[in-house]
Enzyme design. Sequence first.
Site, PDB file in Angstrom:
ATOM      1  N   LYS A 103       0.833  -1.212   0.000  1.00 52.28           N
ATOM      2  CA  LYS A 103       0.000   0.000   0.000  1.00 52.28           C
ATOM      3  C   LYS A 103       0.867   1.262   0.000  1.00 52.28           C
ATOM      4  O   LYS A 103       2.080   1.212   0.219  1.00 52.28           O
ATOM      5  CB  LYS A 103      -0.940  -0.046   1.215  1.00 52.28           C
ATOM      6  CG  LYS A 103      -1.950  -1.214   1.157  1.00 52.28           C
ATOM      7  CD  LYS A 103      -2.962  -1.128   2.305  1.00 52.28           C
ATOM      8  CE  LYS A 103      -3.968  -2.275   2.239  1.00 52.28           C
ATOM      9  NZ  LYS A 103      -5.014  -2.161   3.305  1.00 52.28           N
TER      10      LYS A 103
ATOM     11  N   TYR B  49     -12.227  -2.662  -3.999  1.00 53.17           N
ATOM     12  CA  TYR B  49     -12.768  -2.838  -2.642  1.00 53.17           C
ATOM     13  C   TYR B  49     -14.298  -2.743  -2.628  1.00 53.17           C
ATOM     14  O   TYR B  49     -14.879  -2.361  -1.606  1.00 53.17           O
ATOM     15  CB  TYR B  49     -12.176  -1.794  -1.699  1.00 53.17           C
ATOM     16  CG  TYR B  49     -10.808  -2.147  -1.133  1.00 53.17           C
ATOM     17  CD1 TYR B  49     -10.623  -3.277  -0.334  1.00 53.17           C
ATOM     18  CD2 TYR B  49      -9.691  -1.334  -1.363  1.00 53.17           C
ATOM     19  CE1 TYR B  49      -9.391  -3.600   0.209  1.00 53.17           C
ATOM     20  CE2 TYR B  49      -8.438  -1.648  -0.820  1.00 53.17           C
ATOM     21  CZ  TYR B  49      -8.307  -2.786  -0.027  1.00 53.17           C
ATOM     22  OH  TYR B  49      -7.078  -3.094   0.514  1.00 53.17           O
TER      23      TYR B  49
ATOM     24  N   PHE C  72     -15.904   2.900   6.829  1.00 54.69           N
ATOM     25  CA  PHE C  72     -14.519   3.263   6.549  1.00 54.69           C
ATOM     26  C   PHE C  72     -14.210   3.338   5.054  1.00 54.69           C
ATOM     27  O   PHE C  72     -13.071   3.603   4.680  1.00 54.69           O
ATOM     28  CB  PHE C  72     -13.558   2.289   7.247  1.00 54.69           C
ATOM     29  CG  PHE C  72     -13.705   0.835   6.850  1.00 54.69           C
ATOM     30  CD1 PHE C  72     -13.198   0.360   5.654  1.00 54.69           C
ATOM     31  CD2 PHE C  72     -14.359  -0.059   7.688  1.00 54.69           C
ATOM     32  CE1 PHE C  72     -13.329  -0.975   5.290  1.00 54.69           C
ATOM     33  CE2 PHE C  72     -14.494  -1.409   7.330  1.00 54.69           C
ATOM     34  CZ  PHE C  72     -13.970  -1.862   6.131  1.00 54.69           C
TER      35      PHE C  72
ATOM     36  N   THR D 170      -5.351  -7.068  10.687  1.00 60.49           N
ATOM     37  CA  THR D 170      -5.697  -5.823   9.977  1.00 60.49           C
ATOM     38  C   THR D 170      -5.226  -4.598  10.745  1.00 60.49           C
ATOM     39  O   THR D 170      -4.682  -3.656  10.162  1.00 60.49           O
ATOM     40  CB  THR D 170      -7.236  -5.748   9.790  1.00 60.49           C
ATOM     41  OG1 THR D 170      -7.683  -6.963   9.174  1.00 60.49           O
ATOM     42  CG2 THR D 170      -7.625  -4.557   8.946  1.00 60.49           C
TER      43      THR D 170
ATOM     44  N   ASN E  80      -2.022   0.377   6.708  1.00 60.16           N
ATOM     45  CA  ASN E  80      -1.570  -0.901   7.265  1.00 60.16           C
ATOM     46  C   ASN E  80      -0.714  -1.722   6.292  1.00 60.16           C
ATOM     47  O   ASN E  80      -0.692  -2.943   6.354  1.00 60.16           O
ATOM     48  CB  ASN E  80      -2.753  -1.693   7.838  1.00 60.16           C
ATOM     49  CG  ASN E  80      -3.777  -2.069   6.799  1.00 60.16           C
ATOM     50  OD1 ASN E  80      -3.639  -1.717   5.631  1.00 60.16           O
ATOM     51  ND2 ASN E  80      -4.803  -2.782   7.217  1.00 60.16           N
TER      52      ASN E  80
ATOM     53  N   HIS F 294      -2.110  -5.420   1.477  1.00 59.52           N
ATOM     54  CA  HIS F 294      -3.379  -6.125   1.262  1.00 59.52           C
ATOM     55  C   HIS F 294      -3.061  -7.547   0.843  1.00 59.52           C
ATOM     56  O   HIS F 294      -2.080  -7.776   0.125  1.00 59.52           O
ATOM     57  CB  HIS F 294      -4.203  -5.472   0.141  1.00 59.52           C
ATOM     58  CG  HIS F 294      -5.274  -6.389  -0.391  1.00 59.52           C
ATOM     59  ND1 HIS F 294      -6.490  -6.521   0.217  1.00 59.52           N
ATOM     60  CD2 HIS F 294      -5.268  -7.271  -1.417  1.00 59.52           C
ATOM     61  CE1 HIS F 294      -7.200  -7.444  -0.441  1.00 59.52           C
ATOM     62  NE2 HIS F 294      -6.465  -7.913  -1.437  1.00 59.52           N
TER      63      HIS F 294
ATOM     64  N   GLU G 186      -9.458 -11.038  -7.617  1.00 61.90           N
ATOM     65  CA  GLU G 186      -8.505  -9.928  -7.451  1.00 61.90           C
ATOM     66  C   GLU G 186      -7.317 -10.048  -8.403  1.00 61.90           C
ATOM     67  O   GLU G 186      -6.848  -9.029  -8.932  1.00 61.90           O
ATOM     68  CB  GLU G 186      -8.030  -9.887  -5.991  1.00 61.90           C
ATOM     69  CG  GLU G 186      -9.171  -9.506  -5.043  1.00 61.90           C
ATOM     70  CD  GLU G 186      -8.756  -9.500  -3.572  1.00 61.90           C
ATOM     71  OE1 GLU G 186      -7.586  -9.826  -3.264  1.00 61.90           O
ATOM     72  OE2 GLU G 186      -9.604  -9.164  -2.741  1.00 61.90           O
TER      73      GLU G 186
HETATM   74  P1  RTP Z   1      -7.051  -5.867   3.164  1.00 69.15           P
HETATM   75  O1  RTP Z   1      -8.354  -6.215   2.479  1.00 69.15           O
HETATM   76  O2  RTP Z   1      -6.579  -4.476   2.859  1.00 69.15           O
HETATM   77  O3  RTP Z   1      -6.016  -6.928   2.934  1.00 69.15           O
HETATM   78  O4  RTP Z   1      -7.276  -5.893   4.736  1.00 69.15           O
HETATM   79  P2  RTP Z   1      -8.058  -6.959   5.598  1.00 69.15           P
HETATM   80  O5  RTP Z   1      -8.576  -8.071   4.730  1.00 69.15           O
HETATM   81  O6  RTP Z   1      -7.145  -7.329   6.730  1.00 69.15           O
HETATM   82  O7  RTP Z   1      -9.241  -6.083   6.145  1.00 69.15           O
HETATM   83  P3  RTP Z   1     -10.679  -5.766   5.479  1.00 69.15           P
HETATM   84  O8  RTP Z   1     -11.730  -6.089   6.484  1.00 69.15           O
HETATM   85  O9  RTP Z   1     -10.794  -6.400   4.128  1.00 69.15           O
HETATM   86  O10 RTP Z   1     -10.637  -4.175   5.316  1.00 69.15           O
HETATM   87  C1  RTP Z   1      -9.998  -3.569   4.221  1.00 69.15           C
HETATM   88  C2  RTP Z   1      -9.183  -2.396   4.728  1.00 69.15           C
HETATM   89  O11 RTP Z   1     -10.070  -1.401   5.228  1.00 69.15           O
HETATM   90  C3  RTP Z   1      -9.501  -0.779   6.370  1.00 69.15           C
HETATM   91  N1  RTP Z   1     -10.362  -0.963   7.527  1.00 69.15           N
HETATM   92  N2  RTP Z   1     -10.627  -0.017   8.356  1.00 69.15           N
HETATM   93  N3  RTP Z   1     -11.617   1.476  10.557  1.00 69.15           N
HETATM   94  C4  RTP Z   1     -11.954   0.199  10.447  1.00 69.15           C
HETATM   95  O12 RTP Z   1     -12.665  -0.377  11.220  1.00 69.15           O
HETATM   96  C5  RTP Z   1     -11.420  -0.534   9.305  1.00 69.15           C
HETATM   97  N4  RTP Z   1     -11.665  -1.793   9.038  1.00 69.15           N
HETATM   98  C6  RTP Z   1     -10.987  -2.070   7.914  1.00 69.15           C
HETATM   99  C7  RTP Z   1      -8.156  -1.410   6.633  1.00 69.15           C
HETATM  100  O13 RTP Z   1      -7.158  -0.569   6.079  1.00 69.15           O
HETATM  101  C8  RTP Z   1      -8.248  -2.719   5.883  1.00 69.15           C
HETATM  102  O14 RTP Z   1      -6.960  -3.158   5.458  1.00 69.15           O
HETATM  103 MG    MG Z   2      -9.707  -7.694   2.990  1.00 66.08          MG
END
Ligand code: RTP
Ligand code: MG
Length: 142
Positions: A11, A51, A59, A93, A114, A117, A128
């Site tokens: 990222k 996304y 968010f 995350t 973070n 991804h 993806e």
């Molecule tokens: P990613 O898709 O980026 O690999 O991350 P992830 O699976 O660990 O998390 P995901 O639930 O898919 O969320 C995508 C991205 O959104 C942001 N996020 N912010 N503020 C919040 O509660 C929140 N929750 C998620 C994070 O940057 C996350 O990587």
């Molecule tokens: Mg994710």
Amino acid sequence: MAIERTLSIIKPDAVGKNVIGEIYSRFEKAGLSIVAAKMVQLDNDSAGGFYAEHKERGFFNDLIAFMTSGPVMVQVLEGEGAVAKNRELMGATNPAEADAGTIRADFAKSIDANAVHGSDSTESAAREVAYFFSDAEICPRG
Ligand code: RTP
Ligand code: MG
């Protein structure tokens, strides 16, 4: 375990910190091979499409603003159990909750910024990978 492919994105925060190579090294040391890669500046449409599953989440706007704030490095990782292995390397995350030694624990500073991804299932990975790469752009290891 089966040979899988997964979609990884370094990222804008991690690209800006100049740690692409350090993160690639973690993938390779864990037995994952980079079989396609490109640097991309996402815009609102391309980040929003990627996304789309999070469109209704609170968010979402922050996520798109962050993902378009600078270039990202996008790669396809291939190897045994690649989807789960990459998620293990990434850590939780929220970097505050990520295990020591994971990419997010070592390189990320907040849940928004973070560092990486990774696809969360083989189904997501298929979608993806195809979002960013044509079949001809992927070079499997023989
Ligand atoms: P990613 O898709 O980026 O690999 O991350 P992830 O699976 O660990 O998390 P995901 O639930 O898919 O969320 C995508 C991205 O959104 C942001 N996020 N912010 N503020 C919040 O509660 C929140 N929750 C998620 C994070 O940057 C996350 O990587
Ligand atoms: Mg994710």
